[in-house]
Design a protein around this motif. Sequence first.
Motif, short mmCIF file in Angstrom:
data_model
loop_
_atom_site.label_atom_id
_atom_site.label_comp_id
_atom_site.label_asym_id
_atom_site.label_seq_id
_atom_site.Cartn_x
_atom_site.Cartn_y
_atom_site.Cartn_z
N ARG A 200 47.05 42.82 0.76
CA ARG A 200 46.43 44.02 1.36
C ARG A 200 47.50 45.08 1.56
O ARG A 200 48.09 45.16 2.63
CB ARG A 200 45.75 43.67 2.69
CG ARG A 200 44.37 43.10 2.50
CD ARG A 200 43.81 42.41 3.72
NE ARG A 200 43.04 41.23 3.32
CZ ARG A 200 43.55 40.03 3.09
NH1 ARG A 200 44.83 39.82 3.25
NH2 ARG A 200 42.79 39.03 2.69
N PRO A 201 47.76 45.91 0.54
CA PRO A 201 48.85 46.88 0.66
C PRO A 201 48.52 47.99 1.66
O PRO A 201 47.36 48.41 1.74
CB PRO A 201 48.98 47.46 -0.74
CG PRO A 201 47.87 46.93 -1.54
CD PRO A 201 47.05 45.99 -0.73
N ALA A 202 49.53 48.45 2.38
CA ALA A 202 49.34 49.61 3.27
C ALA A 202 48.91 50.78 2.40
O ALA A 202 49.36 50.93 1.27
CB ALA A 202 50.65 49.92 3.98
N GLY A 203 48.01 51.62 2.93
CA GLY A 203 47.60 52.81 2.18
C GLY A 203 46.48 52.55 1.19
O GLY A 203 45.98 53.48 0.56
N ALA A 204 46.07 51.26 1.02
CA ALA A 204 44.97 50.97 0.07
C ALA A 204 43.71 51.74 0.50
O ALA A 204 43.52 51.94 1.70
CB ALA A 204 44.69 49.47 0.05
N PRO A 205 42.88 52.22 -0.40
CA PRO A 205 42.88 51.89 -1.83
C PRO A 205 43.87 52.69 -2.67
O PRO A 205 43.91 52.52 -3.89
CB PRO A 205 41.45 52.25 -2.24
CG PRO A 205 41.08 53.41 -1.36
CD PRO A 205 41.76 53.12 -0.05
N ASP A 206 44.67 53.59 -2.04
CA ASP A 206 45.61 54.33 -2.87
C ASP A 206 46.63 53.38 -3.49
O ASP A 206 47.01 52.38 -2.89
CB ASP A 206 46.31 55.43 -2.05
CG ASP A 206 45.33 56.56 -1.73
OD1 ASP A 206 44.40 56.76 -2.54
OD2 ASP A 206 45.47 57.19 -0.68
N GLY A 207 47.06 53.73 -4.69
CA GLY A 207 48.08 52.94 -5.36
C GLY A 207 49.46 53.38 -4.88
O GLY A 207 49.61 54.48 -4.35
N ALA A 208 50.45 52.53 -5.08
CA ALA A 208 51.81 52.90 -4.68
C ALA A 208 52.78 52.54 -5.80
O ALA A 208 52.62 51.53 -6.48
CB ALA A 208 52.19 52.16 -3.41
N ILE A 209 53.76 53.45 -5.96
CA ILE A 209 54.85 53.12 -6.90
C ILE A 209 56.17 53.21 -6.14
O ILE A 209 56.27 53.94 -5.15
CB ILE A 209 54.87 54.05 -8.13
CG1 ILE A 209 54.84 55.52 -7.73
CG2 ILE A 209 53.75 53.76 -9.08
CD1 ILE A 209 54.93 56.46 -8.92
N TRP A 210 57.13 52.45 -6.59
CA TRP A 210 58.46 52.45 -5.97
C TRP A 210 59.45 53.01 -6.99
O TRP A 210 59.63 52.44 -8.07
CB TRP A 210 58.87 51.03 -5.57
CG TRP A 210 58.36 50.64 -4.22
CD1 TRP A 210 59.08 50.58 -3.06
CD2 TRP A 210 57.02 50.24 -3.88
NE1 TRP A 210 58.28 50.19 -2.02
CE2 TRP A 210 57.00 49.98 -2.49
CE3 TRP A 210 55.83 50.11 -4.60
CZ2 TRP A 210 55.85 49.58 -1.82
CZ3 TRP A 210 54.69 49.71 -3.93
CH2 TRP A 210 54.71 49.45 -2.56
N ILE A 211 60.04 54.16 -6.63
CA ILE A 211 61.06 54.75 -7.51
C ILE A 211 62.39 54.20 -7.02
O ILE A 211 62.99 54.72 -6.07
CB ILE A 211 61.00 56.29 -7.43
CG1 ILE A 211 59.60 56.79 -7.81
CG2 ILE A 211 62.07 56.93 -8.34
CD1 ILE A 211 59.38 58.28 -7.63
N LEU A 212 62.81 53.08 -7.61
CA LEU A 212 63.99 52.37 -7.10
C LEU A 212 65.26 52.89 -7.75
O LEU A 212 66.34 52.41 -7.44
CB LEU A 212 63.82 50.87 -7.36
CG LEU A 212 62.58 50.27 -6.66
CD1 LEU A 212 62.27 48.89 -7.22
CD2 LEU A 212 62.78 50.19 -5.17
N ASP A 213 65.09 53.82 -8.65
CA ASP A 213 66.22 54.53 -9.26
C ASP A 213 67.35 53.58 -9.67
O ASP A 213 68.30 53.42 -8.95
CB ASP A 213 66.73 55.59 -8.26
CG ASP A 213 67.68 56.58 -8.93
OD1 ASP A 213 67.67 56.67 -10.16
OD2 ASP A 213 68.43 57.25 -8.19
N PRO A 214 67.30 52.97 -10.83
CA PRO A 214 66.42 53.31 -11.95
C PRO A 214 65.24 52.35 -12.18
O PRO A 214 64.43 52.62 -13.06
CB PRO A 214 67.36 53.25 -13.16
CG PRO A 214 68.36 52.21 -12.79
CD PRO A 214 68.49 52.22 -11.29
N SER A 215 65.14 51.23 -11.45
CA SER A 215 63.97 50.36 -11.68
C SER A 215 62.74 50.96 -11.00
O SER A 215 62.87 51.83 -10.13
CB SER A 215 64.23 48.97 -11.12
OG SER A 215 65.20 48.32 -11.90
N TRP A 216 61.56 50.49 -11.39
CA TRP A 216 60.31 50.94 -10.78
C TRP A 216 59.43 49.72 -10.48
O TRP A 216 59.62 48.66 -11.07
CB TRP A 216 59.49 51.84 -11.74
CG TRP A 216 59.98 53.24 -11.90
CD1 TRP A 216 61.23 53.63 -12.26
CD2 TRP A 216 59.22 54.45 -11.74
NE1 TRP A 216 61.28 55.01 -12.33
CE2 TRP A 216 60.05 55.53 -12.02
CE3 TRP A 216 57.88 54.72 -11.40
CZ2 TRP A 216 59.63 56.86 -11.98
CZ3 TRP A 216 57.46 56.04 -11.35
CH2 TRP A 216 58.33 57.09 -11.63
#
Length: 429
Positions: A200-216
Amino acid sequence: VRRIGAIGGEYDYDVVIVGASLAGCAAAIFFGRQGARVALVDKQPDPRAFKRICTHFIQGPTIPTIERLGLLEPMLAAGAVRSHLRSWTAWGWIDPPAESASRGVNLRREQLDPIVREAAAATPGVELALGRSAQALLREGSAVCGVVTRNTAGEETELRGRLVVGADGRGSQIAALAGIGVKTLPNNRFIYAAHYEGVRPAGAPDGAIWILDPSWAAVFPTDGDLVLLAAMPTKERLPEFRHDPEAALLSFMAELPEGPSLREARRVGPLVGKLELENRVRKKPTAPGLALVGDAALATDPLFGVGCGWAFRSAEWLADSVAAAMRGEEALGRGLTRYRRRRASELRGHAMVIHTNSLARRLKAPERMVVAAATRNPKVATAVDKVVTGSGKPVRTFGPAIPRAIAASARQALSRRHSGGGASRRSLT
Ligand SMILES: Cc1cc2nc3c(=O)[nH]c(=O)nc-3n(C[C@H](O)[C@H](O)[C@H](O)COP(=O)(O)OP(=O)(O)OC[C@H]3O[C@@H](n4cnc5c(N)ncnc54)[C@H](O)[C@@H]3O)c2cc1C
């Protein structure tokens, strides 16, 4: 070689489409509605076949096309989730205001693809033929005028059409048979992904991406209360993922700052991975009598989640561009030129941003300033959202108010830091 559907006259069909996935089915629906006789073939014999490797977040700019195709309602009825994207960065979250954020739609491909294929098959004028693989192109002089297909029993059939559409995906055989070259641009990341229940991700139903610079990484709520977890690391982490893909995926996701709890995560369906994700750009999306749509024309890094949208939209641009030619009011070549120009104007800027990002280099100082400002200023957050989702052209979206907002945000952050109240988690440069 047998000919089918001989209607008389020069051609059996107005349009012969190879590939009955998103781009091909969308093209078939649009052409069928124009009154064209359409042959839609796919090498897969199963009408419920679907693309197995896709994280299926369809960005907002495609929603009008999906609505025009009449697909949004059946997608929502199948449990599709409407949402926008939030991005974690080292400076905080970029979360554009709901009223200006680009809202996309997310539905697993095992649901989406059959819905789209059924809609194409039900469109008057469209003949869907499954289990037929395109083998060769027919030509009249230098123009393509049909396709030779082979079924699973080895029988060959000629399908003659005024226009042949290659909608056969990233490795397009139609493009290769037509002699259209491909430019390959590197992608220094790979992907592993799977669907889970119990997350149950926080902010659902919105999707989330992680810009880990440089991984994602990405966490996308989708139909059936499932959540797609996707890791897109740089290639140094390949040995760990090769050794035990699921353990590596879960440990990568567990390391995400402010990531979802995985305590009750249970995988549903297969874990999929793709190690080579290079961008494949066809040198020209048209040839006399032929057009390429979807991944067959341009297959980019999945990180920005644009491929499904571009498949639907390029089919729409093609059908609209050649409509007058299909009615016999102008030469087909004029319509194909219109299609080529429309595609270039819609996609070129966005594709350049994506290709640069695929290099997986660390963010440069100006990029860090933009990202940091987007975590603090809603206008900059909206501009970044527009560029990432493709709802605004990069050059127009970023000038001239946005650079001023970015500079002001950087000055405020610096003065806060100097006065000891720095909220930034990382320096701006
Ligand atoms: C790892 C990954 C993640 C992705 N995530 C996203 C995302 O989150 N959002 C997004 O928008 N996009 C995403 N994409 C991109 C998306 O999957 C594609 O852009 C999209 O499926 C392209 O659709 P298409 O119809 O052009 O081609 P495809 O879906 O690839 O379909 C091609 C069709 O052609 C048929 N075919 C091929 N050759 C022949 C032949 N010789 N004869 C007859 N039929 C043939 C195939 O059977 C298939 O049905 C992702 C891609 C990858 C690799």
